[in-house]
Design an enzyme around this catalytic site. Structure first.
Site, short mmCIF file in Angstrom:
data_model
loop_
_atom_site.label_atom_id
_atom_site.label_comp_id
_atom_site.label_asym_id
_atom_site.label_seq_id
_atom_site.Cartn_x
_atom_site.Cartn_y
_atom_site.Cartn_z
N LYS A 58 0.84 -1.19 0.00
CA LYS A 58 0.00 0.00 0.00
C LYS A 58 0.88 1.25 0.00
CE LYS A 58 -3.73 -0.58 2.40
NZ LYS A 58 -4.32 -0.91 3.71
N ARG A 128 -3.39 3.21 8.44
CA ARG A 128 -3.68 2.03 7.62
C ARG A 128 -2.55 1.01 7.66
NH1 ARG A 128 -4.77 4.45 1.76
NH2 ARG A 128 -5.99 2.51 1.56
N GLY A 137 -8.18 -7.39 4.30
CA GLY A 137 -9.02 -7.40 5.49
C GLY A 137 -8.44 -8.10 6.70
N MET A 139 -5.67 -7.31 8.48
CA MET A 139 -5.15 -6.43 9.52
C MET A 139 -6.07 -5.22 9.65
SD MET A 139 -1.08 -6.67 8.96
CE MET A 139 -1.15 -6.26 7.24
N ARG A 372 -3.02 -1.63 -6.50
CA ARG A 372 -2.15 -2.80 -6.38
C ARG A 372 -2.49 -3.74 -7.53
NH1 ARG A 372 -5.22 -4.72 -1.02
NH2 ARG A 372 -7.22 -5.15 -1.96
N HIS A 490 -15.02 -9.19 1.01
CA HIS A 490 -13.97 -10.09 1.48
C HIS A 490 -14.13 -11.51 0.91
CE1 HIS A 490 -11.17 -11.98 4.16
NE2 HIS A 490 -12.07 -12.90 4.38
N ARG A 611 5.75 -46.83 -12.20
CA ARG A 611 5.82 -47.74 -11.05
C ARG A 611 5.25 -49.09 -11.47
NH1 ARG A 611 3.90 -42.65 -8.84
NH2 ARG A 611 5.06 -42.05 -6.99
N SER A 821 17.63 -40.54 -10.54
CA SER A 821 16.38 -39.83 -10.34
C SER A 821 16.17 -39.71 -8.84
CB SER A 821 15.22 -40.60 -10.98
OG SER A 821 14.02 -39.92 -10.74
N THR A 824 12.40 -37.93 -3.99
CA THR A 824 12.42 -37.01 -2.85
C THR A 824 11.38 -37.36 -1.78
OG1 THR A 824 11.09 -35.50 -4.17
CG2 THR A 824 13.46 -35.07 -4.05
N CYS A 888 11.68 -37.40 -9.25
CA CYS A 888 10.36 -37.97 -9.50
C CYS A 888 9.48 -38.04 -8.26
CB CYS A 888 10.50 -39.35 -10.14
SG CYS A 888 11.33 -40.54 -9.06
N TYR A 908 15.61 -32.65 -15.52
CA TYR A 908 14.15 -32.63 -15.67
C TYR A 908 13.47 -32.85 -14.33
CZ TYR A 908 14.24 -37.73 -15.18
OH TYR A 908 14.41 -39.00 -14.71
P1 ADP Z 1 -7.65 -2.56 3.64
O1 ADP Z 1 -6.23 -2.92 3.48
O2 ADP Z 1 -8.40 -3.44 4.54
O3 ADP Z 1 -8.32 -2.30 2.32
P2 ADP Z 1 -7.32 0.27 3.86
O4 ADP Z 1 -6.20 0.81 4.64
O5 ADP Z 1 -7.17 0.27 2.41
O6 ADP Z 1 -7.65 -1.16 4.41
O7 ADP Z 1 -8.57 1.12 4.29
C1 ADP Z 1 -9.88 0.65 4.32
C2 ADP Z 1 -10.80 1.66 3.64
O8 ADP Z 1 -10.70 2.94 4.18
C3 ADP Z 1 -10.47 1.74 2.19
O9 ADP Z 1 -11.60 1.38 1.45
C4 ADP Z 1 -10.10 3.17 1.94
O10 ADP Z 1 -10.73 3.62 0.80
C5 ADP Z 1 -10.58 3.91 3.17
N1 ADP Z 1 -9.57 4.91 3.53
C6 ADP Z 1 -8.33 4.68 3.97
N2 ADP Z 1 -7.62 5.81 4.11
C7 ADP Z 1 -8.44 6.82 3.76
C8 ADP Z 1 -8.30 8.23 3.68
N3 ADP Z 1 -7.16 8.84 3.98
N4 ADP Z 1 -9.35 8.94 3.27
C9 ADP Z 1 -10.51 8.33 2.97
N5 ADP Z 1 -10.71 7.01 3.01
C10 ADP Z 1 -9.69 6.25 3.40
MG MG Z 2 -7.56 -1.20 0.93
#
Ligand code: ADP
Ligand code: MG
Ligand code: MG
Length: 934
Positions: A58, A128, A137, A139, A372, A490, A611, A821, A824, A888, A908
């Site tokens: 991120k 974040r 989701g 963390m 990403r 999720h 075999r 051969s 493993t 193998c 191989y």
């Molecule tokens: P995750 O990794 O679980 O997607 P994020 O850190 O991306 O968590 O944040 C979760 C949500 O919060 C995202 O959908 C993002 O759009 C929103 N968010 C995060 N930072 C900001 C920000 N600075 N302003 C507005 N929305 C934010």
């Molecule tokens: Mg996100």
């Protein structure tokens, strides 16, 4: 030479040295004091896309987008190194790093034109999480930080929008309360629902300022009741608390489980991103959303995503409100929509990959919050990579590197038999989140999914919405079905990544987890009843439906023309590119002509392990095999072997033919003989029953004789007993018969005009003299057969290297062996002393205690077993430079093991037929020197 394969200890390594170097490279000034905080904003960032190790995915994406001049709210990233320090100091961020953070905060305040805690003009930030590998989701993230009882009024005055200010504050208290103060979420949810009910609001957005003030007041009560303290009012203390909580969230149970499944090292840690808030919840001109530059389920080239008007980010991914498809954004906010299209196509070109992005629109102004490389199904991965090449966005080499080898194995997953499927009515429909046919018994919790699967049942996990904690249940289920959530919820994201058929947002389902029932279409479905769904269309049906092979398998089996299947053509194209780059040969482990044909069709060019004992289990053969084993003397044994001879010869003939003259390695008999006899206990029961009935005569006598022989053959430790080369040494007539069958088949084929070069492989050799003994038998019989047939065929004699002594004395063994051969499976078993059949009893504990990261029977232990392989290769080639070397074991189909074998210099790998496509792709990636799975 061993150094390079040895991995650092679990906590010490990856974060520590190499990354630091990359962070400070070419910046001598930075070497004095290490940098832990990286700023981004005002069109310039300290970091960039190459710094994922340090900034997380991120953070590096935010930096890269900032550098590209895209509209990204400013902020800073606290590096993963700081996370390592946090843990090293026992859960404390060192003062110097904290000071660096506050310095950057001042910088951010300047860039934002607002100050944290300033009542007149408060800066609000998000805090974040973000590791190197995305863990959707798993963390925590906290939004709207900086609000307190005073700044919320300031925010209201500045924006002239009290509803918005208090909506933001209630969100903040809830997130901070649950993440930092560890108050259970439902404590807040109960309050929220109560206020909604009291005010008659259906949607969150219907709550007005007074109602939201009420929510805030009650939330603060919840905090006081649960923690004994008031909600923290000091914004800087809030920031520190949130930062530390994000570091802690690296080690919450679901994040750990996620890392275990995806083999992400525990040691790398997460970064923390602190970023100025922008607001999607200021009213009808604001929105938040997520999207993909291509359809991540089927790969189609379409702009894809969802948004919610007047909402904050969490609302979309959490599946609380079902969002609108992104195409509708064009009508609602055309200007922002067009800009979003422009930016995201640019990002796709820039990263040369599908982008998964998050955005927020505040009063018609677009902000990018994340980008990403998008997770996708195996199906989509193949479609997208081949499309990208056609669009000249990437080269075939880049396409080969882009597709995770496991993707091509997902393409082989079964589909429904259309007849059976069409016979059932559609009960309901949801969003097609991840393709594939799923059929099984309904369960309502992840724990039940795991339990039932252990009992050998196939289950469909049905949830209102899946939360990240369900990941263990999703992993084992045949498919995942949810009532709420969109294509980017999720359940959808994780389902696609796992290649797990998933349908989400099937709103007609009324699920009661408490009573373990689901109501749909006027019917009640109880736990344990069957349900099926198609992840490509979203259709859900009650009942069990038979599945059938995927299109690719149908083409392979000749039931469908290649031209009739788009996905087959793409699959072939991609693998043909892979073949251009790989150096490892790909062979198959196959024992029967039909398996060999399948393997050949999948692209195997040779058999690495046939075999022969599997042929002994063929129809009508077991009695002959048993007669051979029961023989009292050599003469009797030879008579039984003579009966087996034509059968084996026909098998070999078939296998050779199916492989079109490519090399075929045939292993002489390997397992202990008692495996072909009935179980001792069963025989005893049968005899006792006959005796109780007062029977006598030949039948009973025969059973008694069998029992005596079974008892004679009984071994305390059959895996280490009378098996492998030891059988050939004690009963050379078995090796004789097998050699005869092989060479006769080869001679027959030579007469038919097909040249084959059989490779006769002696198993379990640990001493050169064992091999010498058997090689003499093979050479003698081969010469006899060729003389009889009047044909000369070329053949090789070699050995498996699967006993540690064999690897260690490979130089001696290579004086006799024309090829090696590596077996493993046995080599791992004997190197660790783990019985491969019993490891299940303790592997779980080993992994929980971090003694082993991975099952060494699935992914090769490069340090120990790998050392034996490397030794075997080095000594073997020293003694015989043209020694042909393969592997193998089961590891031959495992991408990261393949990477190791490529490095070890093998010729191989041999894998089971269905793993051949994966092996081709993995071998190409290995040759291109990319860390597989990275
Ligand atoms: P995750 O990794 O679980 O997607 P994020 O850190 O991306 O968590 O944040 C979760 C949500 O919060 C995202 O959908 C993002 O759009 C929103 N968010 C995060 N930072 C900001 C920000 N600075 N302003 C507005 N929305 C934010
Ligand atoms: Mg996100
Ligand atoms: Mg073996």
């Amino acid at each position: 030479m061993t150094k390079k394969t040895r991995r650092p200890g679990p906590k010490a390594g990856r974060v520590a040295k190499p990354l630091r170097r990359s962070a400070t490279a070419g910046r001598p000034a930075a070497r004095a004091r290490r940098k832990y905080v990286y700023f981004f904003g005002g069109g310039k960032a300290d970091g960039d896309r190459t710094m994922k190790d340090l900034l997380g995915g991120k953070g590096s994406g935010l930096a890269e987008m900032t550098n590209a001049g895209l509209p990204v709210p400013p902020g800073f990233t606290i590096s993963t190194d700081a996370c390592t320090l946090y843990y090293r100091e026992g859960g404390k961020v060192p003062a110097s790093v904290d000071a660096e953070m506050t310095d950057n905060l001042r910088k951010l305040e300047k860039a934002a034109g607002a100050r944290l805690g300033d009542v007149g003009n408060p800066l609000l930030v998000s805090v974040r999480s973000g590791a190197k590998f995305s863990m959707p989701g798993m963390m925590d993230t906290i939004l709207n930080l900086g609000l307190n009882d005073e700044t919320v009024e300031g925010l209201k005055r500045r924006t002239n929008n009290g509803r918005f200010a208090f909506d933001s504050y209630r969100r903040f208290i809830q997130m901070y309360g649950s993440v930092v103060l560890e108050i259970p979420k439902d404590a807040f949810e109960r309050v929220f629902e109560a206020v909604k009910e009291e005010t008659g609001a259906h949607l969150d957005t219907h709550l007005d300022e007074p109602a939201l003030r009420d929510v805030v007041a009650r939330y603060k009560e919840v905090v006081r009741a649960k923690t004994g303290r008031a909600f923290p009012q000091d914004p800087l203390a809030q920031l520190r608390g949130a930062r530390d909580a994000v570091f802690r969230s690296w080690n919450n149970a679901r994040a750990i489980e996620y890392r275990r499944i995806y083999e992400i090292p525990d040691s790398i840690g997460t970064a923390v991103n602190v970023q100025m808030m922008v607001f999607g919840n200021t009213g009808e001109r604001s929105a938040t959303g997520v999207g993909f530059t291509r359809n991540p389920a089927n790969g189609a080239k379409e702009f894809y995503g969802e948004f919610l008007v007047n909402a904050q980010g969490e609302d979309v991914v959490a599946g609380i409100r079902t969002p609108q498809p992104i195409s509708e954004l064009e009508q609602v906010m055309p200007q922002a929509y067009r800009e979003l299209r422009r930016i995201t196509s640019r990002l796709e070109k820039h990263y040369k990959d599908v982008q998964d992005f998050e955005f927020t629109i505040q009063d018609d102004r677009l902000f990018m919050l994340q980008t990403r490389n998008g997770k996708r199904t195996g199906y989509a991965a193949v479609v997208i990579a081949t499309d990208f090449v056609a669009e000249k966005l990437i080269t075939p080499k880049e396409a080969v590197l882009q597709v995770d080898p496991e993707s091509v194995s997902q393409l082989l997953a079964p589909v429904f038999d259309p007849k059976a499927w069409n016979a059932l009515p559609v009960t309901t429909k949801g969003l097609p989140a991840s393709p594939g046919a799923a059929s099984g018994q309904v369960v309502f919790t992840a724990d039940h999914a795991v339990e039932w699967t252990r009992q050998g049942r196939k289950v469909i996990l049905v949830r209102k919405e899946t939360v990240p904690d369900d990941i263990h249940g999703m992993f084992v289920a045949q498919g995942v079905l949810t009532a709420t959530g969109g294509m980017t919820s999720h359940a959808a994201v994780v389902g696609r990544q796992m290649g797990k058929p998933s349908v989400v947002g099937a709103g007609a389902l009324e699920i009661s987890e408490a009573s373990r029932t689901l109501r749909v279409d006027g019917r009640t479905v109880k736990e344990g009843e069957y349900l099926s769904f198609d992840g490509l269309t979203g259709e859900v049906k009650l009942g069990e439906v038979a599945t059938r092979p995927s299109e690719i398998l149908q083409v392979i089996a000749g039931e469908m023309k290649p031209a009739g299947s788009d996905i087959y053509q793409r699959f072939e194209r991609l693998l043909a590119w892979a073949d251009r780059f790989r150096r490892l040969g790909i062979r198959a482990n196959a024992d029967q002509p039909d398996q060999a044909e399948t393997a050949y069709a999948f692209g195997a060019r040779g058999i690495g392990l046939c075999r022969t004992e599997h042929m002994f289990f063929g129809e009508g053969r077991i009695p002959i095999v048993q007669r051979m084993i029961l023989a009292e003397d050599e003469g009797e044994r030879r008579r039984a072997l003579n009966e087996l001879l034509p059968l084996q010869r026909a098998d070999f003939h078939g296998v050779f033919k199916a492989m079109h003259g490519t090399p075929v390695t045939i292993r002489t008999i390997d397992p202990p003989l008692h495996e072909f006899l009935p179980k001792r206990e069963d025989l005893m029961v049968e005899i006792a029953t006959l005796e109780a009935k007062g029977e006598s005569g030949a039948g009973l006598e025969e059973k008694r004789r069998l029992l005596r022989r079974v008892e004679q053959l009984h071994e305390f430790n059959p895996m280490l007993g009378h098996r492998g080369v030891r059988l050939g040494i004690t009963y050379p007539e078995i090796t004789e018969m097998q050699t005869r069958a092989i060479i006769e088949a080869a001679c027959e084929l030579a007469k038919e005009g097909t040249k084959v070069v059989p490779e006769i492989m002696i198993p379990l050799v640990g001493h050169v003299k064992e091999l010498r003994d058997q090689k003499a038998v093979v050479d003698r019989v081969a010469a006899e057969v060729m003389k009889e047939q009047g044909v000369k065929v070329k053949y090789l004699v070699g050995t498996m290297i699967e006993v540690p002594r064999g690897a260690i004395t490979a130089d001696e063994i290579a004086t006799e062996a024309q090829f090696f051969s590596f077996g493993t499976n046995d080599l791992t078993q004997l190197a660790f002393g783990f019985s491969r059949d019993d490891i299940g009893k303790f592997l779980g504990a080993y992994q929980d205690k971090k003694i082993l990261d991975r099952d060494p029977f699935a992914t090769i232990d490069t340090v120990g077993v790998g050392e034996l392989v490397e030794t075997g290769v080095r000594k073997g080639r020293a003694a015989r430079p043209d020694l042909k070397i393969g592997i193998c074991g089961e590891h031959g189909g495992d991408p990261s093991s393949i990477h190791f074998f490529a490095k070890a210099g093998l010729d191989y790998v041999s894998a089971s037929p269905y793993r051949i496509p994966v092996a081709r792709l993995a071998a190409a990636q290995a040759a291109l020197q990319v860390k597989v799975g990275d």
